[in-house]
Design a protein around this motif. Structure first.
Motif, PDB file in Angstrom:
ATOM      1  N   THR A  92      -8.220  21.812   8.546  1.00 19.43           N
ATOM      2  CA  THR A  92      -8.833  22.358   7.335  1.00 19.43           C
ATOM      3  C   THR A  92     -10.421  22.534   7.807  1.00 19.43           C
ATOM      4  OG1 THR A  92      -7.897  20.964   5.721  1.00 19.43           O
ATOM      5  CG2 THR A  92      -9.981  21.902   4.807  1.00 19.43           C
ATOM      6  N   LEU A  93     -10.725  23.944   7.456  1.00 21.47           N
ATOM      7  CA  LEU A  93     -11.969  24.532   7.896  1.00 21.47           C
ATOM      8  C   LEU A  93     -13.282  24.529   6.859  1.00 21.47           C
ATOM      9  CD1 LEU A  93     -10.843  27.732   9.511  1.00 21.47           C
ATOM     10  CD2 LEU A  93     -11.206  25.602  10.703  1.00 21.47           C
ATOM     11  N   TYR A  94     -14.225  23.767   7.207  1.00 26.64           N
ATOM     12  CA  TYR A  94     -15.354  23.571   6.189  1.00 26.64           C
ATOM     13  C   TYR A  94     -16.778  24.247   6.719  1.00 26.64           C
ATOM     14  CZ  TYR A  94     -13.413  20.286   2.967  1.00 26.64           C
ATOM     15  OH  TYR A  94     -12.517  19.519   2.080  1.00 26.64           O
ATOM     16  N   LEU A  95     -17.523  24.713   5.802  1.00 25.14           N
ATOM     17  CA  LEU A  95     -18.777  25.388   5.724  1.00 25.14           C
ATOM     18  C   LEU A  95     -19.674  24.236   5.445  1.00 25.14           C
ATOM     19  CD1 LEU A  95     -20.302  27.968   6.701  1.00 25.14           C
ATOM     20  CD2 LEU A  95     -20.300  28.636   4.204  1.00 25.14           C
ATOM     21  N   VAL A  96     -20.894  23.704   6.260  1.00 24.00           N
ATOM     22  CA  VAL A  96     -21.643  22.916   5.831  1.00 24.00           C
ATOM     23  C   VAL A  96     -23.155  23.301   6.074  1.00 24.00           C
ATOM     24  CG1 VAL A  96     -20.050  20.968   6.251  1.00 24.00           C
ATOM     25  CG2 VAL A  96     -21.477  21.972   8.236  1.00 24.00           C
ATOM     26  N   GLU A  97     -23.946  22.529   5.122  1.00 24.20           N
ATOM     27  CA  GLU A  97     -25.383  22.860   5.411  1.00 24.20           C
ATOM     28  C   GLU A  97     -25.847  21.791   6.315  1.00 24.20           C
ATOM     29  OE1 GLU A  97     -26.557  25.421   3.867  1.00 24.20           O
ATOM     30  OE2 GLU A  97     -24.602  25.878   2.656  1.00 24.20           O
ATOM     31  N   GLY A  99     -29.177  22.613   8.499  1.00 21.66           N
ATOM     32  CA  GLY A  99     -30.298  23.186   8.885  1.00 21.66           C
ATOM     33  C   GLY A  99     -30.426  23.642  10.480  1.00 21.66           C
ATOM     34  N   VAL A 100     -29.509  23.395  11.284  1.00 24.15           N
ATOM     35  CA  VAL A 100     -29.370  23.829  12.541  1.00 24.15           C
ATOM     36  C   VAL A 100     -27.896  24.272  12.885  1.00 24.15           C
ATOM     37  CG1 VAL A 100     -31.163  22.041  13.425  1.00 24.15           C
ATOM     38  CG2 VAL A 100     -28.788  21.290  13.247  1.00 24.15           C
ATOM     39  N   PRO A 101     -27.902  24.913  13.944  1.00 20.32           N
ATOM     40  CA  PRO A 101     -26.687  25.600  14.369  1.00 20.32           C
ATOM     41  C   PRO A 101     -25.713  24.413  14.921  1.00 20.32           C
ATOM     42  CG  PRO A 101     -28.160  26.412  15.726  1.00 20.32           C
ATOM     43  CD  PRO A 101     -29.060  25.860  14.750  1.00 20.32           C
ATOM     44  N   ASN A 102     -24.688  24.084  14.414  1.00 21.74           N
ATOM     45  CA  ASN A 102     -23.937  23.005  14.967  1.00 21.74           C
ATOM     46  C   ASN A 102     -22.605  22.941  14.259  1.00 21.74           C
ATOM     47  OD1 ASN A 102     -23.618  20.904  16.681  1.00 21.74           O
ATOM     48  ND2 ASN A 102     -25.670  19.977  16.283  1.00 21.74           N
ATOM     49  N   ALA A 103     -21.723  22.205  14.792  1.00 21.71           N
ATOM     50  CA  ALA A 103     -20.264  22.026  14.539  1.00 21.71           C
ATOM     51  C   ALA A 103     -19.645  20.758  14.924  1.00 21.71           C
ATOM     52  CB  ALA A 103     -19.290  23.043  15.061  1.00 21.71           C
ATOM     53  N   PHE A 104     -18.654  20.326  14.163  1.00 20.87           N
ATOM     54  CA  PHE A 104     -18.085  18.927  14.705  1.00 20.87           C
ATOM     55  C   PHE A 104     -16.468  19.007  14.092  1.00 20.87           C
ATOM     56  CE2 PHE A 104     -20.331  18.370  10.526  1.00 20.87           C
ATOM     57  CZ  PHE A 104     -19.376  17.675   9.620  1.00 20.87           C
ATOM     58  N   ALA A 105     -15.925  17.967  14.459  1.00 21.85           N
ATOM     59  CA  ALA A 105     -14.249  17.889  14.060  1.00 21.85           C
ATOM     60  C   ALA A 105     -14.230  16.415  13.574  1.00 21.85           C
ATOM     61  CB  ALA A 105     -13.318  18.034  15.195  1.00 21.85           C
ATOM     62  N   LEU A 106     -13.635  16.257  12.722  1.00 22.32           N
ATOM     63  CA  LEU A 106     -13.074  14.844  12.075  1.00 22.32           C
ATOM     64  C   LEU A 106     -11.684  14.619  11.899  1.00 22.32           C
ATOM     65  CD1 LEU A 106     -15.607  14.865   8.966  1.00 22.32           C
ATOM     66  CD2 LEU A 106     -15.856  13.426  11.122  1.00 22.32           C
ATOM     67  N   GLY A 110      -2.705  15.809  12.944  1.00 25.69           N
ATOM     68  CA  GLY A 110      -2.055  16.337  11.980  1.00 25.69           C
ATOM     69  C   GLY A 110      -2.780  16.378  10.681  1.00 25.69           C
ATOM     70  N   ASN A 111      -3.819  15.742  10.661  1.00 22.63           N
ATOM     71  CA  ASN A 111      -4.705  15.993   9.728  1.00 22.63           C
ATOM     72  C   ASN A 111      -6.296  16.169   9.718  1.00 22.63           C
ATOM     73  OD1 ASN A 111      -5.500  15.970   6.748  1.00 22.63           O
ATOM     74  ND2 ASN A 111      -5.626  13.651   6.700  1.00 22.63           N
ATOM     75  N   GLY A 112      -6.619  17.212  10.576  1.00 24.06           N
ATOM     76  CA  GLY A 112      -7.840  17.433  11.060  1.00 24.06           C
ATOM     77  C   GLY A 112      -8.760  18.237  10.201  1.00 24.06           C
ATOM     78  N   SER A 145     -12.079  11.898  17.677  1.00 23.22           N
ATOM     79  CA  SER A 145     -12.524  11.230  16.686  1.00 23.22           C
ATOM     80  C   SER A 145     -12.171   9.694  16.210  1.00 23.22           C
ATOM     81  CB  SER A 145     -12.199  12.238  15.420  1.00 23.22           C
ATOM     82  OG  SER A 145     -13.091  11.570  14.010  1.00 23.22           O
ATOM     83  N   ILE A 146     -10.482   9.684  16.390  1.00 28.04           N
ATOM     84  CA  ILE A 146     -10.007   8.457  16.361  1.00 28.04           C
ATOM     85  C   ILE A 146     -10.525   7.437  17.269  1.00 28.04           C
ATOM     86  CG2 ILE A 146      -7.806   7.190  16.214  1.00 28.04           C
ATOM     87  CD1 ILE A 146      -6.623   9.558  15.116  1.00 28.04           C
ATOM     88  N   VAL A 147     -10.633   7.815  18.567  1.00 29.25           N
ATOM     89  CA  VAL A 147     -10.999   7.103  19.581  1.00 29.25           C
ATOM     90  C   VAL A 147     -12.649   6.561  19.305  1.00 29.25           C
ATOM     91  CG1 VAL A 147     -11.654   6.771  22.082  1.00 29.25           C
ATOM     92  CG2 VAL A 147      -9.799   7.829  21.302  1.00 29.25           C
ATOM     93  N   MET A 148     -13.479   7.419  18.791  1.00 30.08           N
ATOM     94  CA  MET A 148     -14.851   6.742  18.427  1.00 30.08           C
ATOM     95  C   MET A 148     -14.840   5.862  17.189  1.00 30.08           C
ATOM     96  SD  MET A 148     -17.140   8.138  20.247  1.00 30.08           S
ATOM     97  CE  MET A 148     -18.826   8.190  19.340  1.00 30.08           C
TER      98      MET A 148
END
Length: 272
Positions: A92-97, A99-106, A110-112, A145-148
């Motif tokens: 699933t792709l999300y647009l987030v606020e 304040g800085v240019p960045n990105a992350f995965a969660l 099978g359900n990311g 993400s799971i390992v963390m």
């Protein structure tokens, strides 16, 4: 995890974390007499709850909204094709606020979820953005993400054990509670040093996998340069600061850093 170096590091760090986990479980068994199966079950429930809650809270705190496919069709097509190539379900792709240019995965393969900040989309060229998104897809493919989350769960178990060890060995007054909290935080940080070490290597692996996915490393290298410069010019929101460890860009170069130095990442990417 196709990378032999990553497998070797995971074997070492995994063994260390398992030793810490066994120590924590053994403490609660010895002191409180709770059966081992129940302790293991409770710790698993705790980690799952922590995982679910953190994902929900992270997206909510960053005012996340699903990235509309009609407005960003190129991103959706790229993610769908690259996910297929990597052998994972389209996240699933999300647009987030932020304040800085960045990105992350969660999440997991099978359900990311892949989240990109509005500032990132505005800043990067198309091939640079694809490099960043490919990096986040690689994190899902490698279960980072799971390992963390597992590492943080083990750190929490050790933190609880350290806290109760101080409380039970003292007079159970306010001073003991205060000291217990300090010792608990130190114990958790000791465990997280090993988690951060593997996290830094996983960033290199995700960079390399992203370069493979898009055919070259230069677009992601250029993206990191722009993201780094953008982070210096902008101020992240308070919520964005809390998820820095999850993002493609995270400053610092120490034992407590979740990311390797950006300059080294760029240098490696330009050699691919």
């Amino acid at each position: 995890m196709r990378n032999i170096g990553l497998k070797a590091r995971m074997a070492v760090v995994g063994s260390i974390l398992f030793a810490f986990y066994t120590l924590g479980i053994s403490f609660f068994y010895a002191v409180f007499g709770v059966p081992i199966p129940i302790l293991v079950g409770l710790s698993v429930v705790f980690v799952v709850f922590q995982y679910k809650l953190s994902k929900w809270f992270t997206l909510r705190s960053l005012k996340g909204q699903e990235l509309p496919e009609d407005k960003y069709p190129e991103i959706h097509r790229f993610v769908e094709q690259t996910s297929r190539d990597m052998g994972i379900d389209k996240p699933t792709l999300y647009l987030v606020e932020m304040g800085v240019p960045n990105a992350f995965a969660l999440g997991r393969r099978g359900n990311g979820t892949v989240a990109v900040s509005r500032e990132l989309i505005q800043l990067l060229e198309r091939d640079e953005l694809e490099g960043v998104v490919a990096h986040e897809l690689a994190h899902l493919q490698n279960r980072d993400s799971i390992v963390m989350q597992l590492g943080q769960g083990v750190a929490s178990v050790i933190g609880f054990a350290a806290y109760f060890a101080v409380i039970l060995s003292g007079d159970n007054d306010l001073v003991d509670i205060f000291i217990g909290m300090i010792v608990s935080n130190i114990a958790q940080m000791l465990v997280m040093v090993f988690v951060f070490a593997i996290s830094r290597h996983r960033e290199y692996v995700a960079d390399r996998d992203a370069a493979t996915a898009i055919g070259r490393g230069d677009p992601l290298a250029r993206a990191l340069e722009k993201i780094s410069a953008g982070a210096q010019r902008s101020q992240p929101t308070d919520a964005a600061k809390e998820v820095n460890a999850l993002c493609i860009f995270g400053g610092g170069a120490s034992l407590l850093s979740t990311h390797p130095p950006t300059e080294k990442r760029i240098e490696r990417l330009r050699s691919y």
